[in-house]
Scaffold this active site. Structure first.
Site, short mmCIF file in Angstrom:
data_model
loop_
_atom_site.label_atom_id
_atom_site.label_comp_id
_atom_site.label_asym_id
_atom_site.label_seq_id
_atom_site.Cartn_x
_atom_site.Cartn_y
_atom_site.Cartn_z
N CYS A 92 -2.18 -0.55 7.55
CA CYS A 92 -1.40 0.66 7.28
C CYS A 92 -1.56 1.68 8.41
O CYS A 92 -0.61 2.38 8.76
CB CYS A 92 -1.78 1.27 5.94
SG CYS A 92 -1.13 0.35 4.53
N CYS A 97 -6.02 1.44 5.38
CA CYS A 97 -6.57 0.21 5.92
C CYS A 97 -6.04 0.07 7.36
O CYS A 97 -5.16 0.82 7.78
CB CYS A 97 -6.15 -0.99 5.06
SG CYS A 97 -4.38 -1.39 5.16
N GLU A 146 0.78 4.03 1.77
CA GLU A 146 1.27 4.52 3.06
C GLU A 146 2.49 3.73 3.51
O GLU A 146 3.47 4.30 3.99
CB GLU A 146 0.17 4.39 4.13
CG GLU A 146 -1.13 5.05 3.78
CD GLU A 146 -2.13 4.14 3.08
OE1 GLU A 146 -3.34 4.32 3.30
OE2 GLU A 146 -1.71 3.24 2.32
N HIS A 171 0.81 -1.21 0.00
CA HIS A 171 0.00 0.00 0.00
C HIS A 171 0.85 1.27 0.00
O HIS A 171 2.01 1.27 0.42
CB HIS A 171 -0.93 -0.01 1.20
CG HIS A 171 -2.02 -1.04 1.08
ND1 HIS A 171 -3.00 -1.18 2.02
CD2 HIS A 171 -2.27 -1.98 0.13
CE1 HIS A 171 -3.82 -2.16 1.67
NE2 HIS A 171 -3.39 -2.67 0.53
#
Length: 145
Positions: A101, A98, A72, A70
């Site tokens: 993260c 999410c 992040e 992801h």
């Protein structure tokens, strides 16, 4: 010509970073900043050196593509890789993180999360309150500035 606010400037940069994403399911970009300086950026994409979703398709588990890292996480990884201190920084993301993260963000010392779209996981609001991370929805500000 009117200059954009700092929030609009950084979230628009996150939108531009998202254009590098290689998962067609969701293009997400992240920008970590401190004192109005860009420290790191990230977008969702495959493991370094491996094929991307755009090349070989998504790898879906529980309605999520697990081929990608992801945005992040990639921004945090890039900062660590280059020795950039992110404690006390803020992160601008095109979609709220999410839960996994969010946990990375919390433990990295990032104190504010700015996002354009709330994405799926409401647990982050409860945990953000508990650990003192401010969640800031910029969706209405971007449309008015």
């Amino acid at each position: 010509m009117e200059r954009p606010s700092w929030d609009v400037y950084f979230i628009e940069l996150a939108q531009k970073v998202a254009t590098r994403s290689t998962c067609p399911r969701k293009q997400v970009g992240a920008v970590i900043i401190k004192d109005k300086n860009i420290l790191s950026t990230g977008y969702n994409g495959s493991l370094r050196g491996l094929p991307h979703c755009t090349e070989v398709g998504c790898l879906i588990e529980d309605d999520h593509c697990v081929r990608t890292i992801h945005a992040e996480a990639n921004a945090i990884i890039q900062a660590a890789k280059h020795g950039v201190e992110i404690d006390g920084s803020h992160i601008y993301v095109t979609a709220s993180p999410c839960f996994n993260c969010f946990k990375l963000i919390a433990n990295s010392g990032i104190s504010k999360i700015y996002f354009l779209e709330f994405y799926r996981d409401k647990r982050i609001t409860d945990f953000a309150d508990q650990v003192g991370i401010e969640l800031i929805d910029l969706s209405s500000r971007l449309n008015t500035e």
